[in-house]
Design a protein around this motif. Structure first.
Motif, short mmCIF file in Angstrom:
data_model
loop_
_atom_site.label_atom_id
_atom_site.label_comp_id
_atom_site.label_asym_id
_atom_site.label_seq_id
_atom_site.Cartn_x
_atom_site.Cartn_y
_atom_site.Cartn_z
N ILE A 1 0.83 -1.20 0.00
CA ILE A 1 0.00 0.00 0.00
C ILE A 1 0.86 1.25 0.00
O ILE A 1 2.05 1.20 0.33
CB ILE A 1 -0.95 0.02 1.22
N GLN A 2 0.26 2.37 -0.37
CA GLN A 2 0.91 3.67 -0.30
C GLN A 2 0.67 4.28 1.08
O GLN A 2 -0.30 3.96 1.77
CB GLN A 2 0.32 4.59 -1.37
N PRO A 3 1.56 5.18 1.52
CA PRO A 3 1.33 5.84 2.80
C PRO A 3 -0.04 6.52 2.89
O PRO A 3 -0.67 6.49 3.96
CB PRO A 3 2.46 6.86 2.88
N ALA A 4 -0.50 7.10 1.79
CA ALA A 4 -1.81 7.75 1.82
C ALA A 4 -2.92 6.75 2.11
O ALA A 4 -3.90 7.08 2.79
CB ALA A 4 -2.06 8.47 0.50
N ASP A 5 -2.77 5.51 1.59
CA ASP A 5 -3.78 4.48 1.86
C ASP A 5 -3.76 4.07 3.32
O ASP A 5 -4.81 3.88 3.95
CB ASP A 5 -3.52 3.25 0.97
N LYS A 6 -2.57 3.90 3.87
CA LYS A 6 -2.46 3.53 5.28
C LYS A 6 -2.97 4.65 6.17
O LYS A 6 -3.64 4.42 7.19
CB LYS A 6 -1.01 3.20 5.63
N ALA A 7 -2.68 5.90 5.78
CA ALA A 7 -3.16 7.04 6.55
C ALA A 7 -4.68 7.07 6.58
O ALA A 7 -5.30 7.31 7.62
CB ALA A 7 -2.61 8.33 5.95
N VAL B 1 3.28 11.09 21.10
CA VAL B 1 2.98 11.94 19.94
C VAL B 1 2.99 11.03 18.72
O VAL B 1 4.01 10.41 18.41
CB VAL B 1 4.02 13.06 19.78
N THR B 2 1.87 10.97 18.02
CA THR B 2 1.77 10.14 16.82
C THR B 2 1.75 11.02 15.58
O THR B 2 1.02 12.02 15.53
CB THR B 2 0.50 9.26 16.86
N ILE B 3 2.55 10.65 14.60
CA ILE B 3 2.61 11.37 13.32
C ILE B 3 2.29 10.37 12.21
O ILE B 3 2.92 9.30 12.16
CB ILE B 3 4.00 11.99 13.08
N ILE B 4 1.37 10.70 11.35
CA ILE B 4 0.99 9.83 10.23
C ILE B 4 1.33 10.56 8.94
O ILE B 4 0.99 11.73 8.76
CB ILE B 4 -0.52 9.51 10.28
N SER B 5 2.01 9.85 8.04
CA SER B 5 2.44 10.46 6.78
C SER B 5 1.58 9.97 5.63
O SER B 5 1.20 8.81 5.57
CB SER B 5 3.90 10.10 6.50
N GLU B 6 1.29 10.88 4.69
CA GLU B 6 0.65 10.50 3.44
C GLU B 6 1.63 10.57 2.27
O GLU B 6 1.26 10.33 1.12
CB GLU B 6 -0.55 11.42 3.14
N THR B 7 2.91 10.89 2.57
CA THR B 7 3.89 11.16 1.53
C THR B 7 4.75 9.94 1.27
O THR B 7 5.36 9.40 2.21
CB THR B 7 4.78 12.35 1.94
N PRO B 8 4.85 9.47 0.04
CA PRO B 8 5.70 8.30 -0.25
C PRO B 8 7.18 8.63 -0.12
O PRO B 8 7.60 9.76 -0.35
CB PRO B 8 5.33 7.93 -1.69
#
Length: 935
Positions: free
Chosen positions: A650-656, A852-859
């Protein structure tokens, strides 16, 4: 103290014989067998610590590690501010000799003593002083012994030599300088008439030549050669030759037609029994463990073993353990060989001296090519001692299947006039190389920069292999740059391999210090792939992947993937149908233990010979539909894991999107509070204060108190200038804050959702940039408050731009540590906590405040986690640049150099970043979600 002797008849080394046959060579240990099994002798040290009184010492050992004398590194001789220890060690040991030995030949054998060694038996000299610290030497003491009585052995060992060429070769070197009897001492008990040498040249086709030297020949004799497998089964028909009276040198030739040749992938060994007879009486028997193999250096072509062209994938290895120096044990040798094999290495260079014989026995049986080296760091032995020590090396090591090359010194440590001794004694006629020279048909230039050289290496006419490659000081070298070098070299048919410098950080325990201190002598010794106790650095896994004998051709794996992989066979002697392969598709969780397997299986191993590539097809059965990660594992023919590759499905955007479906819930009204310099947006239990001037976070609070994640976003790596800020309540009830910049990023947008989640979008690069170490955005967080991290991405080790391989996609976690690679010897924790990490999907910082949780949508986003502390003795390019902030999200990161080179000399993967955009490009912004809510 009087010790009774135990007669030990051994079947492999020290002097290989088979127990239970008539008239074998008997071996009696006067010392212990190795560093783990020692015997105490009386000892007197003439200078330094604990000197000038008789006491006890473990033998074998280096006396510095036992609390005596003076520690010295090999460069100390040139430093007038450092005392150069020139102490002697005086040893005494009593032993008994049975009356039954009278009439036999009794040799006392020293496997290694540093360095000038005088030996007395019962007060009388055993022979001339031996000079040279790494070699086996012996004396015939038959006439000095008292049979049926107690005998006294006295040994005087001088740490430095009276021969200045030995000091230059061995003592003025780039490694630790020790003293003492550091390898076993034994009695060799031989029949009255015996074979003093049995040199064997066994070829891959089963043919052989045996050279037998007799101590005397006063009557007609015969010699018989028999071969057995390791199960004791006889192979073929014995070969016998008659020996005329007066003949002391005998050659026996023959052929065994059903043997299997030795190679490191299939290290098949046999026992060759050689019997000396008078009529039907067996006078003496020797059994040597051998492998049949043929070694050639074909000029203008390459090294061949058993007719197959060899690519050496190797490392330089010092004989070293922090608590015992150069005195080692079976445990040390087996550990080291297994670690090399785990990295998919097939070769080792014994730098810069012959290793323990036991190490060679194990290389024979476990399977490694060995470059056996006569000492000479950068100065060589003279023509008096040089030939003697070369002879001793060959006579001890000549029958080892693993020894395929002899090195004559290192980097100038030779006298060319001594080379003839190799040719005189080595009946196998192995290649003789000169590390760092183009000589004898092989180019071994050390530490080549990537584009080396005019008329040599990939541009040359001779087989080439750097016998020292990519100097691994601290975290540099080794894996960093290896992929570029290896790909480049393999464009040439003359590529013969390479040997990384070096296997371990050579940090020794200083017993002269009041506290536990491991000393690498500044930046002279911390060059290893492994720490001193064999702690695995990141490069360990990079090498393992790059040198895997099975390579997976590049492939992008998405949910619609057709299941086809192309496997390249990089073995020399093994078909891929002798390997096994398995796969799995997994769904990740929020911790490594939460992972769920959605599909798995094995595949039919393809028929692919060395050098061939084969396609395999995996029956996925929709297992990727809900998967996050796909893994593929290659297992070698002996059950060893070669490597396990992984790809994100999956892509980061999908996991996000998936994570936000659970996290971005709840809806509360957002309230605003303004001051002259800031605006604070509050929702649920979160209050976030933004700077009106530049939009950076001034403070974050939740229901538990302060969250010290502040000071960003700040563009890093490129020049930037804030040109404006604007904030407002959006129509959907969220809060928005927009920052505009003159350069990258031209626009940054904050959005505080009614759930309490905070979103950040930083526009992608639009302008041309070049020669950048890093580019992205940074924040601050007090390192002292961070206790650990959990993340999904490439892990578990940190990365550099030129060392991305060896990590795998998954969910990882590690506790905070402050390890300085190659320096934190008292508390060396791997993986290192701080540094650059690759392919971020999400991360949770564990802190003393709240997570602190950070979620990325950037590959392909890099994640910088604080700055590693700078080593004290940085050299070359071994400390790359880092952004000003503590926590960064980056498109680009720097490469790391070596001790000798900055990154501009290490290949395309180490070059600094550049970027240009054409209008209309759909580039990727840095899109992050922050969850500051109390948990």
């Amino acid at each position: 103290m009087r010790l009774k002797l135990l007669l030990l008849l051994i079947s492999i080394p020290l002097f290989t014989t088979i127990q239970g046959f008539a008239q074998p060579t008997e071996i009696v240990y006067l010392s212990g067998t190795d560093a783990d099994n020692t015997v105490e002798w009386d000892f007197f040290c003439t200078d330094g610590r604990n000197s000038n009184s008789w006491t006890k010492i473990a033998v074998p050992s280096n006396w510095e590690l036992q609390g005596f004398g003076t520690y010295n590194y090999g460069h100390d001789w040139s430093n007038e501010n450092i005392k150069l220890g020139k102490e002697h060690g005086l040893y005494k040991h009593e032993f008994e000799v049975p009356r039954s030995w009278k009439g036999k030949t009794i040799n006392i054998v020293f496997d290694g003593s540093m360095t000038d060694t005088k030996v007395k038996i019962n007060g009388k000299s055993a022979g001339e002083m031996h000079q040279g610290g790494f070699y086996r030497f012996k004396y015939d003491i038959s006439k000095l012994l008292k049979y049926g009585q107690t005998n006294l052995l006295e040994v005087d060992v001088a740490k430095h030599s009276a021969n200045e060429s030995i000091n230059r070769a061995e003592r003025q070197a780039d490694f630790w300088i020790f003293g003492g009897i550091f390898r076993p001492v034994v009695l060799e008990v031989l029949p009255e008439v015996h074979m003093s040498r049995t040199a064997i040249d066994p070829k891959a086709d089963g043919s052989f030549n045996v050279l037998i030297d007799l101590n005397e020949s006063k009557s007609d004799l015969s010699a018989t050669v028999e071969l057995f497998d390791l199960g004791g089964n006889e192979i073929g028909t014995p070969v016998q030759v008659e020996i005329e009276k007066g003949k002391q040198e005998v050659w026996v030739s023959g052929k065994f037609s059903t043997i299997k040749a030795w190679n490191p992938e299939w290290p098949t060994l046999y026992n060759m029994k050689i019997s000396l007879k008078k009529g039907s009486d067996v006078l003496h028997e020797v059994t040597e463990r051998i492998g049949f193999r043929t070694v050639e250096l074909r000029k203008h072509d390459g090294f061949y073993v058993n007719g197959e062209k060899v690519l050496f994938k190797g490392v330089n290895r010092h004989s070293f353990w922090p608590e015992t120096g150069r005195s080692l044990s079976d445990r040390n040798h087996i550990m080291d060989i297994n670690l090399m094999k785990e990295m998919n290495m097939n070769a080792v260079r014994c730098s810069h001296y012959p290793p323990d014989k036991r190490f060679l026995d194990l290389c024979d049986s476990l399977g490694l090519f060995v470059l056996d080296e006569v000492t000479g760091w950068q100065q060589g032995y003279d023509t008096i001692v040089g030939p003697k020590l070369i002879k001793e090396t060959i006579l001890r090591d000549e029958n080892h299947a693993s020894v395929v090359i002899f090195d004559h010194g290192n980097e100038g440590g030779w006298d060319f006039r001594n080379e003839k001794t190799f040719h005189e004694y080595d009946i196998q006629k192995r290649p003789i190389i000169y590390p760092w020279l183009l000589r004898n048909g092989a180019d071994t230039h050390h530490y080549p920069q990537f584009d080396y050289a005019i008329g040599r290496y990939i541009y040359g006419n001779d087989p080439f292999m750097p016998t020292e490659l990519l100097h691994g000081l601290y975290d540099g070298g080794h894996g960093a740059g290896l992929e570029d070098y290896w790909r480049n070299y393999q464009t040439s048919p003359l590529h013969a391999g390479g040997f990384l410098w070096v296997f371990v950080d050579e940090a020794v325990l200083r017993t002269d210090k009041p506290e536990t201190v491991y000393d690498g002598d500044g930046n002279h010794a911390p060059d290893g792939i492994l720490g001193p106790h064999r702690e695995k650095e990141a490069s360990f896994y990079t090498i393992k992947e790059i040198w895997s004998p099975v390579q997976v051709e590049p492939v992008a794996i998405v949910k619609s993937w057709n299941g086809r992989l192309f496997l390249s066979n990089k073995y020399i002697y093994t078909n891929l149908n002798q390997c096994t392969f398995k796969w799995e598709a997994v769904k990740t969780g929020l911790s490594p233990e939460d992972e769920k397997q959605l599909g798995s299986g094995t595949i039919e191993s393809p028929d692919a010979k060395p050098g061939e590539t084969a396609q395999v097809e995996i029956a996925l059965n929709n297992s990727l539909e809900n998967a996050d990660v796909f893994r593929f594992t290659a297992i070698g023919p002996h059950g060893e894991e070669l490597y396990s590759w992984s790809w994100p499905v999956i892509q980061p955007a999908d996991k996000a999107k998936e994570l936000l479906a659970e996290l971005n819930t709840g809806s509360s009204e957002i309230s605003l509070k303004e001051t002259e310099k800031s605006v604070t947006a509050s929702v649920a239990d979160v209050a976030i204060e933004f700077s009106k001037a530049d939009g950076t976070l001034l403070s974050v609070k939740n229901g538990k108190g302060n969250v010290s994640f502040t000071g960003g976003p700040v563009a890093t790596g490129v020049e930037h200038e804030v040109t404006g800020t604007e904030w407002k309540m959006n129509e959907d009830g969220s809060f928005g804050f927009e920052i505009t910049n003159k350069n990258y990023p031209r626009k940054i947008t904050w959005t505080l959702e009614k759930s309490g989640l905070l979103k950040l979008v930083a526009n992608p690069l639009r302008d041309r940039v070049s020669d950048v170490d890093f580019v992205g955005i940074s924040f601050n967080y007090p390192e002292i408050k961070c206790t650990g991290v959990k993340w999904m991405g490439s892990g578990p080790y940190r990365v550099w731009k030129n060392r991305l391989k060896g990590n795998e996609i998954g969910v990882w976690e590690k506790e905070y540590n402050n390890t300085i690679t190659g320096e934190s010897f008292e508390n060396m924790v791997y993986p290192e906590f701080k540094g650059y990490h690759a392919s971020l999907f999400w991360a949770t910082l564990e802190t003393t405040e709240s997570p602190v949780t950070i979620i990325s949508e950037t590959p392909n986003l890099y994640f910088q986690l604080f700055k590693p502390a700078k080593p004290q003795h940085v050299a070359g390019g071994t400390y790359p640049a880092f952004p000003e902030g503590d926590i960064s999200f980056l498109y680009e990161i720097p490469a790391i150099g070596t001790k000798f080179y900055q990154t501009d000399r290490l290949g395309p993967g180490a070059k600094k970043g550049m970027f240009s955009e054409r209008r209309g490009d759909e580039s990727y912004p840095i899109t992050l979600w922050f969850d500051f809510r109390a948990k």
